[in-house]
Write a protein that holds these residues in place. Sequence first.
Motif, PDB file in Angstrom:
ATOM      1  N   ASP A  47       6.686  38.907   9.621  1.00 50.76           N
ATOM      2  CA  ASP A  47       7.144  38.025   8.554  1.00 50.76           C
ATOM      3  C   ASP A  47       6.029  37.071   8.125  1.00 50.76           C
ATOM      4  OD1 ASP A  47       9.517  36.637   7.038  1.00 50.76           O
ATOM      5  OD2 ASP A  47       8.554  35.028   8.173  1.00 50.76           O
ATOM      6  N   TRP A  48       5.318  36.507   9.111  1.00 54.52           N
ATOM      7  CA  TRP A  48       4.216  35.594   8.775  1.00 54.52           C
ATOM      8  C   TRP A  48       3.078  36.329   8.067  1.00 54.52           C
ATOM      9  CZ3 TRP A  48      -0.955  35.325   9.777  1.00 54.52           C
ATOM     10  CH2 TRP A  48      -1.592  34.128   9.412  1.00 54.52           C
ATOM     11  N   VAL A  49       2.702  37.504   8.594  1.00 54.77           N
ATOM     12  CA  VAL A  49       1.603  38.274   7.987  1.00 54.77           C
ATOM     13  C   VAL A  49       1.911  38.611   6.540  1.00 54.77           C
ATOM     14  CG1 VAL A  49       0.400  40.496   8.048  1.00 54.77           C
ATOM     15  CG2 VAL A  49       0.752  39.220  10.171  1.00 54.77           C
ATOM     16  N   GLU A  50       3.123  39.065   6.271  1.00 60.64           N
ATOM     17  CA  GLU A  50       3.484  39.507   4.926  1.00 60.64           C
ATOM     18  C   GLU A  50       3.608  38.350   3.936  1.00 60.64           C
ATOM     19  OE1 GLU A  50       7.066  41.618   5.644  1.00 60.64           O
ATOM     20  OE2 GLU A  50       6.062  43.431   6.352  1.00 60.64           O
ATOM     21  N   ARG A  51       3.912  37.154   4.412  1.00 66.89           N
ATOM     22  CA  ARG A  51       4.150  36.034   3.497  1.00 66.89           C
ATOM     23  C   ARG A  51       2.988  35.049   3.419  1.00 66.89           C
ATOM     24  NH1 ARG A  51      10.058  33.841   4.986  1.00 66.89           N
ATOM     25  NH2 ARG A  51       9.687  32.634   3.089  1.00 66.89           N
ATOM     26  N   TRP A  52       2.299  34.814   4.522  1.00 62.14           N
ATOM     27  CA  TRP A  52       1.227  33.814   4.522  1.00 62.14           C
ATOM     28  C   TRP A  52      -0.112  34.368   4.990  1.00 62.14           C
ATOM     29  CZ3 TRP A  52       6.203  32.625   6.355  1.00 62.14           C
ATOM     30  CH2 TRP A  52       6.909  31.685   5.599  1.00 62.14           C
ATOM     31  N   GLY A  53      -0.152  35.607   5.458  1.00 60.95           N
ATOM     32  CA  GLY A  53      -1.365  36.144   6.068  1.00 60.95           C
ATOM     33  C   GLY A  53      -2.564  36.213   5.145  1.00 60.95           C
ATOM     34  N   GLY A  54      -2.338  36.312   3.843  1.00 60.16           N
ATOM     35  CA  GLY A  54      -3.453  36.442   2.915  1.00 60.16           C
ATOM     36  C   GLY A  54      -4.358  35.230   2.859  1.00 60.16           C
ATOM     37  N   SER A  55      -3.916  34.094   3.360  1.00 60.64           N
ATOM     38  CA  SER A  55      -4.722  32.863   3.307  1.00 60.64           C
ATOM     39  C   SER A  55      -5.633  32.695   4.521  1.00 60.64           C
ATOM     40  CB  SER A  55      -3.796  31.639   3.220  1.00 60.64           C
ATOM     41  OG  SER A  55      -3.056  31.649   2.026  1.00 60.64           O
ATOM     42  N   TYR A  56      -5.508  33.589   5.510  1.00 59.05           N
ATOM     43  CA  TYR A  56      -6.219  33.368   6.774  1.00 59.05           C
ATOM     44  C   TYR A  56      -6.982  34.625   7.184  1.00 59.05           C
ATOM     45  CZ  TYR A  56      -3.045  29.440   6.724  1.00 59.05           C
ATOM     46  OH  TYR A  56      -2.361  28.318   6.343  1.00 59.05           O
ATOM     47  N   GLU A  57      -8.270  34.439   7.471  1.00 56.93           N
ATOM     48  CA  GLU A  57      -9.088  35.578   7.897  1.00 56.93           C
ATOM     49  C   GLU A  57      -8.738  36.041   9.304  1.00 56.93           C
ATOM     50  OE1 GLU A  57     -13.422  34.813   6.555  1.00 56.93           O
ATOM     51  OE2 GLU A  57     -12.324  32.935   6.254  1.00 56.93           O
ATOM     52  N   ALA A  58      -8.246  35.125  10.104  1.00 58.21           N
ATOM     53  CA  ALA A  58      -7.927  35.477  11.490  1.00 58.21           C
ATOM     54  C   ALA A  58      -6.657  34.767  11.926  1.00 58.21           C
ATOM     55  CB  ALA A  58      -9.077  35.090  12.421  1.00 58.21           C
ATOM     56  N   MET A  59      -5.964  35.401  12.866  1.00 54.80           N
ATOM     57  CA  MET A  59      -4.801  34.769  13.492  1.00 54.80           C
ATOM     58  C   MET A  59      -4.978  34.844  15.004  1.00 54.80           C
ATOM     59  SD  MET A  59      -1.876  37.637  12.691  1.00 54.80           S
ATOM     60  CE  MET A  59      -1.983  39.339  13.291  1.00 54.80           C
ATOM     61  N   LEU A  60      -4.813  33.697  15.635  1.00 52.92           N
ATOM     62  CA  LEU A  60      -4.887  33.649  17.085  1.00 52.92           C
ATOM     63  C   LEU A  60      -3.453  33.602  17.593  1.00 52.92           C
ATOM     64  CD1 LEU A  60      -7.422  31.557  19.142  1.00 52.92           C
ATOM     65  CD2 LEU A  60      -5.164  32.130  20.007  1.00 52.92           C
ATOM     66  N   VAL A  61      -3.017  34.714  18.185  1.00 47.58           N
ATOM     67  CA  VAL A  61      -1.619  34.859  18.589  1.00 47.58           C
ATOM     68  C   VAL A  61      -1.431  34.280  19.987  1.00 47.58           C
ATOM     69  CG1 VAL A  61       0.250  36.495  19.008  1.00 47.58           C
ATOM     70  CG2 VAL A  61      -1.385  36.920  17.163  1.00 47.58           C
ATOM     71  N   LEU A  62      -0.462  33.402  20.108  1.00 44.22           N
ATOM     72  CA  LEU A  62      -0.124  32.763  21.379  1.00 44.22           C
ATOM     73  C   LEU A  62       1.322  33.104  21.736  1.00 44.22           C
ATOM     74  CD1 LEU A  62      -1.670  29.383  20.318  1.00 44.22           C
ATOM     75  CD2 LEU A  62      -2.603  30.792  22.135  1.00 44.22           C
ATOM     76  N   ASP A  63       1.697  32.822  22.958  1.00 40.07           N
ATOM     77  CA  ASP A  63       3.095  32.882  23.366  1.00 40.07           C
ATOM     78  C   ASP A  63       3.631  31.465  23.459  1.00 40.07           C
ATOM     79  OD1 ASP A  63       3.821  35.494  23.420  1.00 40.07           O
ATOM     80  OD2 ASP A  63       3.597  35.788  25.575  1.00 40.07           O
ATOM     81  N   ALA A  64       4.931  31.351  23.621  1.00 36.71           N
ATOM     82  CA  ALA A  64       5.527  30.012  23.718  1.00 36.71           C
ATOM     83  C   ALA A  64       5.000  29.245  24.917  1.00 36.71           C
ATOM     84  CB  ALA A  64       7.049  30.142  23.797  1.00 36.71           C
ATOM     85  N   ASP A  65       4.567  29.949  25.978  1.00 36.34           N
ATOM     86  CA  ASP A  65       4.042  29.280  27.170  1.00 36.34           C
ATOM     87  C   ASP A  65       2.523  29.318  27.239  1.00 36.34           C
ATOM     88  OD1 ASP A  65       3.785  31.977  27.622  1.00 36.34           O
ATOM     89  OD2 ASP A  65       4.365  31.887  29.734  1.00 36.34           O
ATOM     90  N   SER A  66       1.868  29.733  26.143  1.00 37.80           N
ATOM     91  CA  SER A  66       0.413  29.818  26.134  1.00 37.80           C
ATOM     92  C   SER A  66      -0.215  28.443  25.960  1.00 37.80           C
ATOM     93  CB  SER A  66      -0.070  30.725  24.993  1.00 37.80           C
ATOM     94  OG  SER A  66       0.288  32.067  25.212  1.00 37.80           O
ATOM     95  N   LEU A  67      -1.409  28.320  26.514  1.00 35.35           N
ATOM     96  CA  LEU A  67      -2.192  27.097  26.368  1.00 35.35           C
ATOM     97  C   LEU A  67      -3.660  27.506  26.372  1.00 35.35           C
ATOM     98  CD1 LEU A  67      -2.012  23.951  26.292  1.00 35.35           C
ATOM     99  CD2 LEU A  67      -2.306  24.001  28.780  1.00 35.35           C
TER     100      LEU A  67
END
Length: 635
Positions: free
Chosen positions: A216-236
Amino acid sequence: MTQGSAESAKASLPLALYMPPEKPLQHPRQDLKRPFRDNAAPGLTRRRRAAIWRVVTFLPALLATLVLVVIVGNFFAMGGLSLPEALLIGLMAVTFFWISLAVSNVTVGLVSLIGAAPPKAKAAVAPIEVALLVPAYQEIPWDVFGNAAAMLDELSALPHVHRFSLFILSDTHDLALAEQELRAFAALRAKLPHGTRVHYRRRPMNTDRKIGNLADWVERWGGSYEAMLVLDADSLMSGEAIIALADELSGDPSAGLIQSCPQLFGAETVFGRVQQFASTIYGAVLAEGIATWSDREGNYWGHNAIIRTAAFAASARLPRLHTFRAKDALILSHDFVEAGLLRRAGWGVRFLPRIRGSYEEVPATLIDYVRRDRRWCQGNLQHLSILTTRGFHSVSRFHMFHGAMSYMLSPAWFALLTVWALIGAGQERNVITYFSGLNPQVVWPEMSSFNNMLMLAFMYGMLLAPKFVGTIALHRSGVRLSEVGGPVRFAASFLAELLLSILYAPILMVQQTIAVIRTALGIREGWVPQPRQGGRYGPGTLIKFHALETIVGALLVGGMVHGLVTLWLLPVAVSLLGAVPLSALSGLRLTRFRWTQRVLGTPEVFDAPPIIRGARAHRAALRDTLAGPDRIAAE
């Protein structure tokens, strides 16, 4: 307006208040029956160095397994090789190959660490726009937003050329939790410096789980960002780690995904500390080995990784699976497959374990771990139906096959130990001889106590070898003895982890066998939020959950008492018979008492880095704001 309707209204406020303008990106589903090439991918050539390391890793494991098969085969063949004997040799070959491969992996990792050149000065990199994505589903809001605040604090304090935006992508359906998320978001924005780019979006339905959330994020907002750093809810992740990943992706135009090596943190229970200690002390050299031979055909673990957004959008959207068991099935363990699809499209997938400061939390108790493991088992075994995907690189196929085998090995070990129990007391007294009158036509192999001792000692030695290699490589992996309490305290922790791992391993073997059987029977595991602090389980739950292990352990002990089962299986029998108390022990909170707070300590326990201290402070502050003092006191 009622309280419920007010909460619903708050949770449904217009996205424009929290999200940037949309910039859609095409994200077509992939066809697994046809090869695919992304025209934007620069293309990857074969590298001789990677091929050599793969030979060095896999050939010794294959040769060692072949030698074992020949030796055992010659031993059994003296009286003619029967079908049961052939099956036993097959089980030994399968289990031993993966043990040997683990030893090869850590050996390659040790060699790579010893020969590692000093880090070079960083070259200038082009700035890129990076979105930090935090998917959340029914999580504790102050933990999720507290981690986010700590990461943003560090990024704002460090020099870098990139532009970072953080997105909390909620799929929470509980309205009370959703209302708390909004309050946490407001508190977060109020604390951050003006201009910090932080956003919040909530889907009212958890459609397609995490896959659908990110899509959902990629299809709607992904065009504005060259990269996405994917985290989990417990990631730090520390600011240095995030910037290092962004620098690597910016400097490598062939990379579609770069995976960091998350370390475990925050463990307070016996079982959590065992995992955290093992991951820190032994995991580094194993990760280095995998990174060395996988090269640009690495893997993805679903979080703490940076991905080229356009590459992912063009080549890694997962299709639905159509199998004989289910039609239109969701791919559960999506990460392995997405890595394979990126490599198939011509993008490199790299693994960089030397980037420090990447963290995730760990299940607190044995039961919590097993319940998560059942979901992972179902997803990993699903990969067996994806292995034939057109265009996959052979290493990508191996990653998926290895993931499935990590669970299939447990039934193989269980079968092997069962045979060993049946035949292991020598020619004169064993279970098969005792009950031979039931079917005198069955011919089973016969093993002397001496052969039993040699075989099991050899197996135990190979299983424990990676731990000793990891200890040898401790300094080279960036951990000093002073950071783990000094030599005496470290030695005590090493022995404690060794003992507890030996005790818990047979229980996990039985539980993973159950997980494989449940998957084979088509029992679907629901996706429920993980209890981050650990569930509380009474005696009735523990007895019911570990009934099979207890029964098997009692049978083994009974066989030993009557001289029918070899005493060399005593460690396994003790573990299984004591599954219930061991499971209860797993949830014992070490932080309750001052004298146990640093038991099985890692550097994060003795001297937590700034990112962990910052996250704890932000979590506590948000908890006070959201939960209120009365509720905290009640808890």
